[in-house]
Design a protein around this motif. Structure first.
Motif, PDB file in Angstrom:
ATOM      1  N   THR A   7       0.720  -1.242   0.334  1.00 24.46           N
ATOM      2  CA  THR A   7       0.259   0.115  -0.094  1.00 24.46           C
ATOM      3  C   THR A   7       0.787   1.201   0.063  1.00 24.46           C
ATOM      4  O   THR A   7       0.623   2.312  -0.631  1.00 24.46           O
ATOM      5  CB  THR A   7      -0.877   0.166   1.348  1.00 24.46           C
ATOM      6  OG1 THR A   7      -1.752  -1.105   1.195  1.00 24.46           O
ATOM      7  CG2 THR A   7      -1.831   1.195   1.198  1.00 24.46           C
ATOM      8  N   GLY A  10       2.287   1.645  -3.358  1.00 21.40           N
ATOM      9  CA  GLY A  10       1.504   2.439  -4.367  1.00 21.40           C
ATOM     10  C   GLY A  10       1.077   3.770  -4.110  1.00 21.40           C
ATOM     11  O   GLY A  10       0.566   4.337  -4.962  1.00 21.40           O
ATOM     12  N   ARG A  11       1.269   4.298  -2.868  1.00 22.18           N
ATOM     13  CA  ARG A  11       0.800   5.617  -2.795  1.00 22.18           C
ATOM     14  C   ARG A  11       2.033   6.548  -3.173  1.00 22.18           C
ATOM     15  O   ARG A  11       1.601   7.761  -3.404  1.00 22.18           O
ATOM     16  CB  ARG A  11       0.828   5.800  -1.127  1.00 22.18           C
ATOM     17  CG  ARG A  11      -0.442   5.264  -0.504  1.00 22.18           C
ATOM     18  CD  ARG A  11      -0.443   5.526   1.205  1.00 22.18           C
ATOM     19  NE  ARG A  11      -1.609   4.714   1.466  1.00 22.18           N
ATOM     20  CZ  ARG A  11      -1.921   4.695   2.940  1.00 22.18           C
ATOM     21  NH1 ARG A  11      -0.816   5.334   3.972  1.00 22.18           N
ATOM     22  NH2 ARG A  11      -2.797   4.200   3.519  1.00 22.18           N
ATOM     23  N   VAL A  12       3.082   5.975  -3.753  1.00 24.63           N
ATOM     24  CA  VAL A  12       4.115   7.000  -4.310  1.00 24.63           C
ATOM     25  C   VAL A  12       3.585   7.406  -5.632  1.00 24.63           C
ATOM     26  O   VAL A  12       3.374   6.701  -6.650  1.00 24.63           O
ATOM     27  CB  VAL A  12       5.327   6.127  -4.429  1.00 24.63           C
ATOM     28  CG1 VAL A  12       6.268   6.728  -5.115  1.00 24.63           C
ATOM     29  CG2 VAL A  12       5.993   5.595  -3.006  1.00 24.63           C
ATOM     30  N   LYS A  13       3.725   8.865  -5.806  1.00 22.26           N
ATOM     31  CA  LYS A  13       3.127   9.340  -6.901  1.00 22.26           C
ATOM     32  C   LYS A  13       4.373   9.526  -7.797  1.00 22.26           C
ATOM     33  O   LYS A  13       5.514   9.657  -7.563  1.00 22.26           O
ATOM     34  CB  LYS A  13       2.641  10.862  -6.665  1.00 22.26           C
ATOM     35  CG  LYS A  13       1.605  10.731  -5.558  1.00 22.26           C
ATOM     36  CD  LYS A  13       0.865  11.912  -5.368  1.00 22.26           C
ATOM     37  CE  LYS A  13      -0.351  11.983  -4.515  1.00 22.26           C
ATOM     38  NZ  LYS A  13      -0.769  13.344  -4.290  1.00 22.26           N
ATOM     39  N   PRO A  14       4.027   9.613  -9.351  1.00 22.56           N
ATOM     40  CA  PRO A  14       4.999   9.510 -10.215  1.00 22.56           C
ATOM     41  C   PRO A  14       5.701  10.793 -10.401  1.00 22.56           C
ATOM     42  O   PRO A  14       6.966  10.947 -10.456  1.00 22.56           O
ATOM     43  CB  PRO A  14       4.307   9.318 -11.651  1.00 22.56           C
ATOM     44  CG  PRO A  14       3.143   8.609 -11.241  1.00 22.56           C
ATOM     45  CD  PRO A  14       2.594   9.026  -9.786  1.00 22.56           C
ATOM     46  N   ASP A  15       5.144  11.794  -9.791  1.00 19.73           N
ATOM     47  CA  ASP A  15       5.846  13.084  -9.729  1.00 19.73           C
ATOM     48  C   ASP A  15       6.878  13.351  -8.595  1.00 19.73           C
ATOM     49  O   ASP A  15       7.728  13.958  -8.836  1.00 19.73           O
ATOM     50  CB  ASP A  15       4.868  14.363  -9.777  1.00 19.73           C
ATOM     51  CG  ASP A  15       4.011  14.320  -8.498  1.00 19.73           C
ATOM     52  OD1 ASP A  15       3.844  12.937  -7.766  1.00 19.73           O
ATOM     53  OD2 ASP A  15       3.480  15.295  -7.892  1.00 19.73           O
ATOM     54  N   GLN A  16       6.609  12.421  -7.543  1.00 26.98           N
ATOM     55  CA  GLN A  16       7.366  12.431  -6.281  1.00 26.98           C
ATOM     56  C   GLN A  16       8.606  11.641  -6.862  1.00 26.98           C
ATOM     57  O   GLN A  16       9.868  12.248  -6.538  1.00 26.98           O
ATOM     58  CB  GLN A  16       6.762  11.847  -5.189  1.00 26.98           C
ATOM     59  CG  GLN A  16       5.732  12.666  -4.676  1.00 26.98           C
ATOM     60  CD  GLN A  16       5.079  12.052  -3.397  1.00 26.98           C
ATOM     61  OE1 GLN A  16       4.967  10.712  -3.233  1.00 26.98           O
ATOM     62  NE2 GLN A  16       4.506  12.628  -2.667  1.00 26.98           N
ATOM     63  N   LYS A  19      10.645  14.028  -8.999  1.00 25.04           N
ATOM     64  CA  LYS A  19      11.200  15.093  -8.286  1.00 25.04           C
ATOM     65  C   LYS A  19      12.424  14.599  -7.487  1.00 25.04           C
ATOM     66  O   LYS A  19      13.560  15.117  -7.381  1.00 25.04           O
ATOM     67  CB  LYS A  19      10.271  15.626  -7.188  1.00 25.04           C
ATOM     68  CG  LYS A  19      10.880  16.960  -6.585  1.00 25.04           C
ATOM     69  CD  LYS A  19       9.922  17.518  -5.852  1.00 25.04           C
ATOM     70  CE  LYS A  19       9.334  16.565  -4.736  1.00 25.04           C
ATOM     71  NZ  LYS A  19       8.247  17.037  -3.710  1.00 25.04           N
TER      72      LYS A  19
END
Length: 213
Positions: A7, A10-16, A19
């Motif tokens: 989970t 899965g919470r890791v965003k592509p923009d993060q 960056k």
């Protein structure tokens, strides 16, 4: 436990991810010259002629010995400390007084003084070399710590006044009103209230100016 990890991933965003990848790449690029300098300093002169980029085959410390004990390295460092410390200290004191006067005192020509001080940041130091040399020759300040400290302090003071004036404007006016009701004068307000509240800005200013000098 595995579900919780999945989970979180899965919470890791592509923009993060993008960056942090850019930040890691920028860090590597910034540290690469330092790493190259350290590796080069651990090589002998002979090895450096045919191995400029790779790891040292045999670590030597001859260069450090030559710099520390067979040169004027500590004398050079002492000169840098004297110049940076003297110029930054002088500029900080003058800038605090000037910025407080511009930001919190009412007098004729205040806006003009601030505009003139700010505009001095646009003047390249190289255009002042000849007049400063002539002036310092007449004052017998050539090749002296006092002369160099005055020049460096003068170069960094316009930026210091601009930064501190902008910061002093953000301080709540109620603090100044309360201090005046208690009988405090401008100098006491600056010393006891403004400077303690401005320590983050002052520390930033000291570091930036010291690196410049």
């Amino acid at each position: 436990m595995a579900d919780h990890s999945a989970t979180a991933i899965g919470r890791v965003k592509p923009d993060q991810v993008l960056k942090h990848s850019i930040l890691v790449l920028a860090t590597i690029v910034a540290l690469a010259p330092t790493a190259f300098m350290i590796l080069t300093s651990l090589k002998s002169q002979e090895e450096y002629t045919f191995n400029k980029v790779g790891w040292p085959q045999a670590i030597v410390f001859d260069h450090f010995h030559n710099v520390l004990f067979e040169s004027s390295f500590f004398s050079w460092m002492l000169s840098s400390v004297i110049l940076a410390g003297g110029a930054v200290a002088l500029s900080t004191v003058v800038s605090c007084l000037g910025a407080y006067a511009i930001a919190r005192m009412q007098f004729a020509g205040r806006s003009l003084l601030f505009s003139t001080s700010t505009s001095l940041m646009a003047i390249p130091p190289v255009v002042m070399i000849v007049p400063l040399f002539v002036l310092y020759t007449q004052l017998d300040l050539i090749s002296t710590y006092e002369g160099a400290i005055l020049i460096y302090a003068g170069l960094i003071t316009p930026f210091s006044v601009y930064l501190l004036t902008s910061f002093f404007h953000t301080l709540p006016k109620e603090i100044f009103e309360s201090a005046r009701i208690d009988g405090a004068g401008d100098f006491l307000i600056l010393l006891k209230i403004v400077i303690p509240l401005s320590l983050p800005a002052l520390l930033t200013l000291v570091v930036v100016n010291a690196l410049y000098v």
